[in-house]
Design a protein around this motif. Structure first.
Motif, short mmCIF file in Angstrom:
data_model
loop_
_atom_site.label_atom_id
_atom_site.label_comp_id
_atom_site.label_asym_id
_atom_site.label_seq_id
_atom_site.Cartn_x
_atom_site.Cartn_y
_atom_site.Cartn_z
N MET A 1 18.47 -0.15 14.32
CA MET A 1 17.11 -0.70 13.98
C MET A 1 16.55 -0.82 15.68
SD MET A 1 15.41 -4.04 12.33
CE MET A 1 16.92 -4.75 11.85
N THR A 2 15.29 -0.38 15.81
CA THR A 2 14.68 -0.21 17.00
C THR A 2 13.58 -1.55 17.23
OG1 THR A 2 13.17 1.52 16.57
CG2 THR A 2 15.23 1.94 17.54
N SER A 3 12.94 -1.77 15.83
CA SER A 3 11.95 -2.64 16.25
C SER A 3 11.55 -3.27 14.75
CB SER A 3 10.51 -1.88 16.70
OG SER A 3 10.18 -1.00 15.77
N SER A 4 10.99 -4.39 14.96
CA SER A 4 10.63 -5.20 13.76
C SER A 4 9.07 -5.32 13.68
CB SER A 4 11.06 -6.70 13.71
OG SER A 4 12.59 -6.71 13.93
N VAL A 5 8.55 -5.27 12.70
CA VAL A 5 7.09 -5.23 12.37
C VAL A 5 6.73 -6.30 11.47
CG1 VAL A 5 4.95 -3.88 11.47
CG2 VAL A 5 6.99 -2.61 12.83
N PHE A 6 5.81 -7.22 11.63
CA PHE A 6 5.51 -8.15 10.83
C PHE A 6 4.20 -8.11 10.55
CE2 PHE A 6 8.84 -11.02 12.28
CZ PHE A 6 9.22 -10.45 13.32
N LEU A 7 3.93 -8.18 9.00
CA LEU A 7 2.76 -8.02 8.35
C LEU A 7 2.46 -9.35 7.53
CD1 LEU A 7 3.35 -4.52 6.90
CD2 LEU A 7 2.23 -5.07 8.96
N ASP A 8 1.17 -9.70 7.54
CA ASP A 8 0.58 -10.63 6.81
C ASP A 8 0.23 -10.08 5.44
OD1 ASP A 8 -0.89 -12.43 5.55
OD2 ASP A 8 -1.66 -13.45 7.61
N SER A 9 0.58 -10.57 4.32
CA SER A 9 0.21 -10.12 2.73
C SER A 9 -1.09 -10.40 2.68
CB SER A 9 1.19 -10.64 2.01
OG SER A 9 0.92 -12.16 1.90
N GLN A 10 -1.80 -11.22 3.38
CA GLN A 10 -3.30 -11.26 3.26
C GLN A 10 -4.06 -10.22 3.92
OE1 GLN A 10 -4.49 -15.44 4.12
NE2 GLN A 10 -2.97 -16.18 3.08
N ILE A 11 -3.63 -9.43 4.54
CA ILE A 11 -4.28 -8.16 5.16
C ILE A 11 -4.69 -7.14 4.00
CG2 ILE A 11 -4.12 -6.18 6.58
CD1 ILE A 11 -2.35 -8.02 8.66
N LEU A 12 -5.84 -6.77 3.85
CA LEU A 12 -6.00 -5.84 2.84
C LEU A 12 -5.23 -4.65 3.07
CD1 LEU A 12 -7.94 -5.30 0.51
CD2 LEU A 12 -9.49 -4.42 2.26
N ASP A 13 -4.75 -4.00 2.09
CA ASP A 13 -3.83 -3.09 2.04
C ASP A 13 -2.61 -2.92 2.81
OD1 ASP A 13 -5.75 -1.50 0.28
OD2 ASP A 13 -6.87 -0.84 1.84
N TYR A 14 -2.12 -4.09 3.02
CA TYR A 14 -1.08 -4.31 3.92
C TYR A 14 0.27 -3.46 3.64
CZ TYR A 14 1.72 -6.98 0.73
OH TYR A 14 2.67 -7.61 -0.30
N GLN A 15 0.21 -2.92 2.33
CA GLN A 15 1.38 -2.00 1.77
C GLN A 15 1.30 -0.73 2.20
OE1 GLN A 15 -0.79 -3.90 -0.20
NE2 GLN A 15 0.36 -5.04 -1.62
N GLN A 16 -0.01 -0.36 2.61
CA GLN A 16 -0.22 1.26 3.32
C GLN A 16 0.19 0.96 4.65
OE1 GLN A 16 -4.35 2.30 3.13
NE2 GLN A 16 -3.75 4.41 4.23
N LEU A 17 -0.05 -0.25 5.51
CA LEU A 17 0.55 -0.47 6.85
C LEU A 17 2.10 -0.43 6.90
CD1 LEU A 17 -1.67 -3.35 8.30
CD2 LEU A 17 -1.78 -0.69 8.86
N ALA A 18 2.74 -0.98 5.77
CA ALA A 18 4.23 -0.92 5.56
C ALA A 18 4.60 0.66 5.45
CB ALA A 18 4.72 -1.85 4.51
N GLU A 19 4.17 1.24 4.60
CA GLU A 19 4.52 2.83 4.61
C GLU A 19 4.51 3.34 5.64
OE1 GLU A 19 1.84 4.26 1.54
OE2 GLU A 19 2.60 2.74 -0.12
N ASN A 20 3.80 3.20 6.78
CA ASN A 20 3.60 3.86 7.95
C ASN A 20 4.37 3.29 9.08
OD1 ASN A 20 1.62 6.14 7.28
ND2 ASN A 20 0.45 4.23 6.79
N VAL A 21 5.29 2.34 8.80
CA VAL A 21 6.25 2.01 9.92
C VAL A 21 6.97 2.96 10.46
CG1 VAL A 21 8.12 0.31 10.35
CG2 VAL A 21 5.96 -0.66 9.00
N THR A 22 7.26 3.02 11.70
CA THR A 22 8.17 4.17 12.22
C THR A 22 9.41 4.11 11.74
OG1 THR A 22 8.46 2.77 14.16
CG2 THR A 22 6.43 4.25 14.09
#
Length: 59
Positions: free
Chosen positions: A1-22
């Motif tokens: 694993m090269t990085s960790s990405v932290f997402l707030d579930s209150q962000i609109l469409d956070y699932q879409q951001l998660a899908e685009n994690v490198t």
């Protein structure tokens, strides 16, 4: 694993951001009932060979 990405579930469409994690990246969805800084600390203290952190996005 090269990085960790932290997402707030209150962000609109956070699932879409998660899908685009490198590739080779871990993503962590914040538990909104818990302290965000404590969650980041918990994840990072479990890691070894940390070199740096960067990029904090908020909306």
């Amino acid at each position: 694993m090269t990085s960790s990405v932290f997402l707030d579930s209150q962000i609109l469409d956070y699932q879409q951001l998660a899908e685009n994690v490198t590739p080779n990246s871990e993503f962590v969805i914040f538990d909104t009932t818990q302290d965000g800084v404590a969650q980041i600390t918990q994840v990072l203290t479990a890691r070894s060979n940390l070199r740096r952190y960067s990029d904090c996005l908020s909306w």
